[in-house]
Design a protein around this motif. Sequence first.
Motif, short mmCIF file in Angstrom:
data_model
loop_
_atom_site.label_atom_id
_atom_site.label_comp_id
_atom_site.label_asym_id
_atom_site.label_seq_id
_atom_site.Cartn_x
_atom_site.Cartn_y
_atom_site.Cartn_z
N TRP A 103 43.73 29.42 38.10
CA TRP A 103 44.25 30.47 38.98
C TRP A 103 45.50 31.12 38.39
N GLU A 104 46.35 30.34 37.77
CA GLU A 104 47.54 30.89 37.12
C GLU A 104 47.16 31.90 36.04
N ARG A 105 46.17 31.55 35.24
CA ARG A 105 45.82 32.36 34.07
C ARG A 105 44.91 33.54 34.38
N ASP A 162 47.20 39.44 39.53
CA ASP A 162 46.89 40.86 39.33
C ASP A 162 48.16 41.58 38.85
N ASN A 163 48.24 41.74 37.54
CA ASN A 163 49.41 42.40 36.96
C ASN A 163 49.31 43.92 37.02
N LEU A 164 48.16 44.43 37.45
CA LEU A 164 47.97 45.88 37.57
C LEU A 164 48.38 46.39 38.95
N ASP A 211 37.43 41.77 38.56
CA ASP A 211 37.24 43.06 39.22
C ASP A 211 38.58 43.52 39.79
N TYR A 212 39.20 44.47 39.11
CA TYR A 212 40.51 44.96 39.52
C TYR A 212 40.43 45.94 40.70
N ASP A 242 44.77 48.32 45.85
CA ASP A 242 46.15 48.76 45.64
C ASP A 242 47.12 48.20 46.67
N GLY A 243 46.63 47.38 47.59
CA GLY A 243 47.50 46.75 48.59
C GLY A 243 47.58 47.49 49.91
#
Length: 393
Positions: A19-21, A25-27, A42-43, A101-102
Amino acid sequence: MASLKEEMHTELFSILKYWERNMVDNLNGGFLGTIDYNNIKDYNAEKGSVLNARILWAFSASYAVTKDPKHLEIAERAYQYIINHFYDEHFGGIFWSLNADGSPKDTKNQIYALAFTIYGLSEFYSVSYNEEALQLAIRLFKKIEEHSFDKEHLGYFEAFTRDWKPIDDLRLSDKDANEKKTMNTHLHIVEGYANLYRVWPDAHLKEVITQLLNTINDHFINAETGHLHLFFNEEWVEKPDVISYGHDIEAAWLLQWCAEVIQDESLIAIYKTHAVTMADAAFKGIDAADGGLWYEFDPHSEELIAEKHWWPQSELLIGMVNAWQLTGNQKYLDAAQNNWQFVKGYIIDTQNGEWIWGVNSEYSKIEKDKAGFWKCPYHNSRACLELIARLKD
């Protein structure tokens, strides 16, 4: 037992590392909504509140054991994302899901999601002492009591609109009956409430938990068969459904734990008895050939849902060790050990990490999420944590 405990410790770190790796979601911030069965991210996937609450719980609870700063860091990330995106400041609920996108997507208040958010926030407070997290958990508890509690017939209603109005579709998922009261939601309300009580021993909260455990005992548990009743209308008229082996064995140990948290000796005695009866019932769902636990059985059509999902295996491990602790009977410990061999052989993804969704009867992989809306680090990390604690002596 020493070997089993050591393997649980190793597997806990392996699950958390996945889960860490992979799920940060850095995007878009927070965590990804989905990683599919081919391990493809899937971003653009929808982000679920239950997934994020379970990440919060898993990494908070794990940090208490591992003392690894990375685990607390992930828990902090989950907490920040929940308060900044999932928490509805205007109406005081929890959005069911967000866009990638939150931004809010499904804004209904599914009580199951609020319960898991309380569960996660309480655990996070126990390791961070973040007062804001505790206060949010208390506010969500009060919202559930204000809107979901059935003052006439007891129990809790399933879901509401964002502004707490009645809603037509109460279902937690597509496979569930559209009924006003369900075993699954009640089980996780009392789980969340008990975890809150551990860090906020409020007298009224204890009264609520006591009443809820009595309600579950009165309506949801068949003391003769050891199986659970799953769906009811508001007046406790049952809609018969399948036998869910995973929920049976999860409830077996978890409800006992809730009674122990509030230190109610009468309820502890009741739920210890249920824990053994329900563990015995779970043997009917174990495949003697490999130790794996089947998913569900329909007693009306006499049809077995011949799949072995990851999460019932996790709960079987805990439930059987708990029954062994209560009785000293070796058959329960043997069942746990056999199940662990099945998990290692068929469920753990030794190449990519984490556990797959499950296998069919012929051991072909079920092609569903590796991580996602319902595939979370909650059941399997909890199994590791519980066995580490229970086998310590």
